[in-house]
Design an enzyme around this catalytic site. Structure first.
Site, mmCIF file in Angstrom:
data_model
loop_
_atom_site.group_PDB
_atom_site.id
_atom_site.type_symbol
_atom_site.label_atom_id
_atom_site.label_comp_id
_atom_site.label_asym_id
_atom_site.label_seq_id
_atom_site.Cartn_x
_atom_site.Cartn_y
_atom_site.Cartn_z
ATOM 1 N N LYS A 1 11.687 -15.217 -11.435
ATOM 2 C CA LYS A 1 11.282 -14.172 -12.384
ATOM 3 C C LYS A 1 10.189 -14.718 -13.318
ATOM 4 O O LYS A 1 9.199 -14.040 -13.598
ATOM 5 C CB LYS A 1 12.471 -13.678 -13.234
ATOM 6 C CG LYS A 1 13.541 -12.929 -12.488
ATOM 7 C CD LYS A 1 13.136 -11.549 -12.008
ATOM 8 C CE LYS A 1 12.523 -11.540 -10.658
ATOM 9 N NZ LYS A 1 13.283 -11.234 -9.493
ATOM 10 N N CYS B 1 0.843 -1.190 0.000
ATOM 11 C CA CYS B 1 0.000 0.000 0.000
ATOM 12 C C CYS B 1 0.879 1.242 0.000
ATOM 13 O O CYS B 1 1.929 1.273 0.617
ATOM 14 C CB CYS B 1 -0.944 0.102 1.193
ATOM 15 S SG CYS B 1 -2.076 -1.281 1.314
ATOM 16 N N GLU C 1 6.905 -14.980 -11.376
ATOM 17 C CA GLU C 1 6.327 -13.694 -10.981
ATOM 18 C C GLU C 1 5.646 -12.967 -12.127
ATOM 19 O O GLU C 1 4.602 -12.365 -11.933
ATOM 20 C CB GLU C 1 7.439 -12.754 -10.469
ATOM 21 C CG GLU C 1 7.890 -12.995 -9.078
ATOM 22 C CD GLU C 1 8.870 -11.917 -8.621
ATOM 23 O OE1 GLU C 1 9.956 -11.823 -9.209
ATOM 24 O OE2 GLU C 1 8.537 -11.187 -7.693
ATOM 25 N N ASN D 1 -1.365 1.994 5.767
ATOM 26 C CA ASN D 1 -0.517 0.970 5.166
ATOM 27 C C ASN D 1 -0.099 0.035 6.285
ATOM 28 O O ASN D 1 0.359 0.495 7.326
ATOM 29 C CB ASN D 1 0.719 1.638 4.545
ATOM 30 C CG ASN D 1 1.825 0.645 4.249
ATOM 31 O OD1 ASN D 1 1.545 -0.491 3.881
ATOM 32 N ND2 ASN D 1 3.058 1.057 4.410
ATOM 33 N N GLY D 2 -0.278 -1.280 6.088
ATOM 34 C CA GLY D 2 0.133 -2.222 7.125
ATOM 35 C C GLY D 2 -1.041 -3.058 7.592
ATOM 36 O O GLY D 2 -2.025 -3.223 6.861
ATOM 37 N N LYS E 1 5.547 -4.490 -4.343
ATOM 38 C CA LYS E 1 7.004 -4.330 -4.263
ATOM 39 C C LYS E 1 7.523 -4.485 -2.843
ATOM 40 O O LYS E 1 8.574 -5.056 -2.620
ATOM 41 C CB LYS E 1 7.357 -2.939 -4.804
ATOM 42 C CG LYS E 1 8.831 -2.650 -4.869
ATOM 43 C CD LYS E 1 9.445 -3.320 -6.060
ATOM 44 C CE LYS E 1 10.944 -3.157 -6.113
ATOM 45 N NZ LYS E 1 11.543 -4.217 -6.935
ATOM 46 N N GLU F 1 16.688 -17.847 -9.080
ATOM 47 C CA GLU F 1 16.236 -16.484 -9.360
ATOM 48 C C GLU F 1 15.575 -16.400 -10.744
ATOM 49 O O GLU F 1 14.552 -15.735 -10.917
ATOM 50 C CB GLU F 1 17.428 -15.514 -9.248
ATOM 51 C CG GLU F 1 17.128 -14.067 -9.587
ATOM 52 C CD GLU F 1 16.045 -13.416 -8.742
ATOM 53 O OE1 GLU F 1 15.593 -13.992 -7.739
ATOM 54 O OE2 GLU F 1 15.611 -12.310 -9.122
ATOM 55 N N TRP G 1 -2.782 -2.678 -1.654
ATOM 56 C CA TRP G 1 -2.512 -4.100 -1.867
ATOM 57 C C TRP G 1 -3.365 -4.814 -0.831
ATOM 58 O O TRP G 1 -3.157 -4.669 0.368
ATOM 59 C CB TRP G 1 -1.033 -4.406 -1.654
ATOM 60 C CG TRP G 1 -0.665 -5.814 -2.006
ATOM 61 C CD1 TRP G 1 -0.370 -6.297 -3.239
ATOM 62 C CD2 TRP G 1 -0.557 -6.920 -1.112
ATOM 63 N NE1 TRP G 1 -0.079 -7.647 -3.172
ATOM 64 C CE2 TRP G 1 -0.186 -8.054 -1.878
ATOM 65 C CE3 TRP G 1 -0.742 -7.084 0.268
ATOM 66 C CZ2 TRP G 1 0.008 -9.314 -1.328
ATOM 67 C CZ3 TRP G 1 -0.546 -8.340 0.822
ATOM 68 C CH2 TRP G 1 -0.172 -9.444 0.021
ATOM 69 N N HIS H 1 16.574 -37.530 -8.598
ATOM 70 C CA HIS H 1 15.904 -37.983 -7.382
ATOM 71 C C HIS H 1 14.425 -37.611 -7.385
ATOM 72 O O HIS H 1 13.787 -37.628 -6.339
ATOM 73 C CB HIS H 1 16.619 -37.415 -6.155
ATOM 74 C CG HIS H 1 18.047 -37.844 -6.082
ATOM 75 N ND1 HIS H 1 18.416 -39.137 -5.788
ATOM 76 C CD2 HIS H 1 19.195 -37.174 -6.345
ATOM 77 C CE1 HIS H 1 19.739 -39.242 -5.843
ATOM 78 N NE2 HIS H 1 20.231 -38.054 -6.190
HETATM 79 C C1 AGP Z 1 11.422 -10.093 -6.232
HETATM 80 O O1 AGP Z 1 11.241 -10.081 -7.606
HETATM 81 C C2 AGP Z 1 10.177 -10.066 -5.471
HETATM 82 N N1 AGP Z 1 9.388 -8.952 -5.770
HETATM 83 C C3 AGP Z 1 10.255 -10.443 -4.016
HETATM 84 O O2 AGP Z 1 10.606 -11.788 -3.954
HETATM 85 C C4 AGP Z 1 11.237 -9.655 -3.109
HETATM 86 O O3 AGP Z 1 12.550 -9.961 -3.437
HETATM 87 C C5 AGP Z 1 10.938 -10.003 -1.653
HETATM 88 O O4 AGP Z 1 9.638 -9.614 -1.338
HETATM 89 C C6 AGP Z 1 11.910 -9.379 -0.689
HETATM 90 O O5 AGP Z 1 11.844 -7.996 -0.705
HETATM 91 P P1 AGP Z 1 12.933 -7.118 -0.008
HETATM 92 O O6 AGP Z 1 14.228 -7.369 -0.681
HETATM 93 O O7 AGP Z 1 12.466 -5.713 -0.156
HETATM 94 O O8 AGP Z 1 13.011 -7.543 1.433
#
Ligand code: AGP
Length: 610
Positions: free
Chosen positions: A487, A2, A490, A100-101, A605, A483, A74, A506
């Site tokens: 990606k 948020c 996501e 927010n929160g 984010k 990673e 969010w 395995h």
């Molecule tokens: C990464 O593409 C994601 N959006 C997510 O996994 C992110 O890395 C994770 O939420 C951790 O966030 P931070 O690094 O701000 O703690």
């Protein structure tokens, strides 16, 4: 999660608030709303979905009001809907809030308030705040906000306005971000600096439980009890252009191309003329470094993958036992940690709730806690003994790219530093690695400028209908495979798994059928031959292999359908290059599927909820 912004000044604020929300949209985009005080009452506008929907209806919010608050959501409690969109108001319509929160005790507060006759119109936890303020109001919004805060549990930031005090915004935070922007004859409050960066660079970071009263000419900060708190303004030197797409079609693509700069900046001034690593701000004395017994790395998501790279590097160069764990698990275990442990908390935002909780646990147990973060003034920097900043600049794309590379650079520097200070690495070895690290930003810049994206796009375009991807790696390339898979999940929404290549037989090898696309990170390494055996195993089951390989490797041409070549470097530094074609691959698969790359569904984010 948020984004909130408030403005108090002399200019009509509708568009100012909306522009601020645009800069915060990366924090959530399930619904949005604005509330402006005009003519002794609130004018409110809510909409479901991202900010385009709110923008389409902005003209419904006419008037000249110069004080207002706004929110982009969010969803946590209650699905995205007009009713659940912020700002929320009380029963009398005299108070409006954005939050927010999470208010953890909202159910008991809500039922108490309902018994007293308060009527709720949403399913959110946030709405209780408006009613708590209504109940506590005795002529001072500041005091009512403080009183509401005393009754609330959880972690949150909220801003409130009252029709009876039409020139004031009151805000308060607990473990989630709040920043005040100081203008000329106008002031701002927001979740993050970009919200008002085009208007001012003078900022104040209030601490938890400090009540901030903002008018057009003043910012007064007091403790909950009402004692004056003095906080000096800071000047931020962020580049406003960083918050624009600068000609790229998306923030994510722009940020992928900004990675050479992120790497160079994270490295800058951290290598001395003798090639040794200089890291300041860790809060670790030479003696403390020498007496370290273990390292515990805690992080989430992409940052966790950077932590895994850190493990390989710290074990090899500093000869310390390293555990890496996702923060949401670490915090509820009974981890063996205490004096002699170095806890590295990696978080680009510095606000991730689970990572912050893991840091607190480690700190209480006696560990030395270092935050590795991209955001100056973030909560992680306040709770750690020391900080190692990544310098990736502002990242807006929800899928992290340049902050990941900067975190990997930070991990490599830290591992070299600890190895050097503990006497496990000779000066000439450190110099060899730092010289190679210095070459990497240029290698990556050339790689990107020489058309890497176009080559990856051609392959990605052919995979938009794939039903499944598997990513494989070994040793320090395993975090790269993880990673790359994250990606793809996501932003393309195509189910993707990632595995240590040696673990395939395995179980997961059973997933493969004729033509299954398997992405293999096969850059030069001490386990290259082992990895090639694993590639043969998947080929034998009909898989179609897409390899990431070191430039000049011809050995893979008979085995892989496609090869993304990256510049050659030492294997320990290879994640800085090998992850880039995987980021681009995920990007172009998602783009050609028609997905909203910068706003993937269900994500935000900054994850400030548990
Ligand atoms: C990464 O593409 C994601 N959006 C997510 O996994 C992110 O890395 C994770 O939420 C951790 O966030 P931070 O690094 O701000 O703690």
């Amino acid at each position: 999660m948020c984004g909130i912004i408030g403005y108090v000044g002399t200019r009509p604020c509708r568009d100012i608030l909306f522009r601020g929300l645009r800069k915060l949209e990366y924090r959530g985009y399930d619904s949005a709303g604005i509330s402006i005080i005009d003519g002794g009452r609130f004018k409110l506008l809510h909409s479901v979905g991202n900010l385009d929907n709110l923008e389409a209806r902005l003209s419904e919010l006419d008037g000249e009001g110069t004080v207002g608050i706004a929110h982009t959501r969010w969803a946590t409690h209650g699905r995205p809907s007009n009713e659940n969109a912020h700002p929320h108001t009380d029963c009398s319509g005299r108070f409006a809030i954005v939050l927010n929160g999470i208010v953890e005790n909202y159910l008991s507060l809500r039922s108490q308030l309902q018994q007293e006759g308060h009527e709720f119109t949403s399913e959110t936890d946030a709405e209780v705040v408006a009613h708590l303020i209504e109940r506590a109001y005795r002529g001072s919004l500041r005091d009512a906000v403080a009183e509401a805060f005393r009754q609330m549990e959880g972690h949150f930031t909220y801003c409130a306005v009252a029709v009876e005090e039409p020139e004031v915004i009151v805000a308060v935070r607990k473990e989630t971000p709040l920043v005040v922007g100081l203008g000329e004859g106008e002031n701002y409050v927001a979740s993050a600096i970009p919200a008002f960066l085009s208007e001012t660079r003078r900022v104040i970071f209030p601490e938890d439980a400090e009540v901030v009263v903002v008018t057009r000419d003043s910012v007064e900060i007091t403790s909950l009890a009402g004692d004056t708190v003095s906080r000096s303004p800071q000047i931020v030197d962020w580049d406003e252009e960083a918050a624009e797409k600068a000609g790229y079609e998306t923030f994510m693509l722009k940020e992928i191309h900004e990675q050479p700069v992120a790497l160079a900046d994270t490295l800058a001034e951290r290598v001395g003329p003798d090639g040794r690593v200089i890291l300041e701000g860790l809060g670790l004395s030479f003696e403390a470094l020498r007496s370290l017994r273990q390292v515990n790395i805690v992080a989430c998501g992409t940052s966790y993958h950077a932590g895994l790279v850190g493990k390989y590097a710290l074990e090899r160069w500093a000869r310390l036992p390293v555990e890496v764990e996702v923060a949401s698990e670490f915090r509820y275990r009974d981890p063996v940690i205490g004096p002699g442990s170095l806890c590295l908390a990696i978080s680009q935002s510095g606000e991730t709730a689970d990572t912050l909780a893991a840091m607190r646990l480690a700190r209480e147990a006696g560990a030395h806690v270092v935050a590795v973060t991209n955001i100056v003034g973030s909560q992680a920097t306040r709770e750690a003994h020391g900080v190692l900043f990544t310098r990736a600049g502002l990242e807006i794309g929800v899928a992290a790219t340049k902050t990941f590379l900067a975190q990997v650079m930070a991990m490599l520097l830290l591992a070299l530093y600890v190895g050097q200070e503990r006497g496990h690495l000779a000066t000439e070895d450190v110099r060899g690695f730092t010289e190679e690290l210095r070459r990497i930003p240029g290698l990556l810049r050339d790689y990107l400028e020489e058309g890497a994206a176009g080559r990856v796009e051609q392959v990605a375009r052919r995979h938009t209908n794939s039903r499944f991807f598997l990513c494989l790696g070994r040793n320090i390339s395993l975090p790269v495979a993880l990673e790359g898979a994250l990606k793809l999940k996501e932003i393309s929404y195509i189910p993707t798994d990632a595995y240590a290549a040696g673990e395939m037989k395995h179980g997961p090898i059973a997933l493969l059928e004729e033509g299954s696309p398997v992405l293999v990170v096969a850059t030069d390494s001490c386990v290259y031959d082992k990895l090639i055996s694993n590639v043969q195993e998947v080929k034998a089951r009909g898989a179609s292999v897409i390899a990431v390989a070191s430039e000049g490797n011809v050995g893979l041409t008979d085995m892989a359908e496609e090869i993304f070549y990256v510049p050659r470097t030492h294997e320990m530094l290879s994640p800085l290059l090998s992850v880039v074609p995987l980021q681009l691959f995920a990007y172009y698969v998602a783009k050609h599927k028609g997905e909203k790359v910068d706003q993937p569904r269900n994500l935000a984010k900054t994850v400030t909820v548990e």
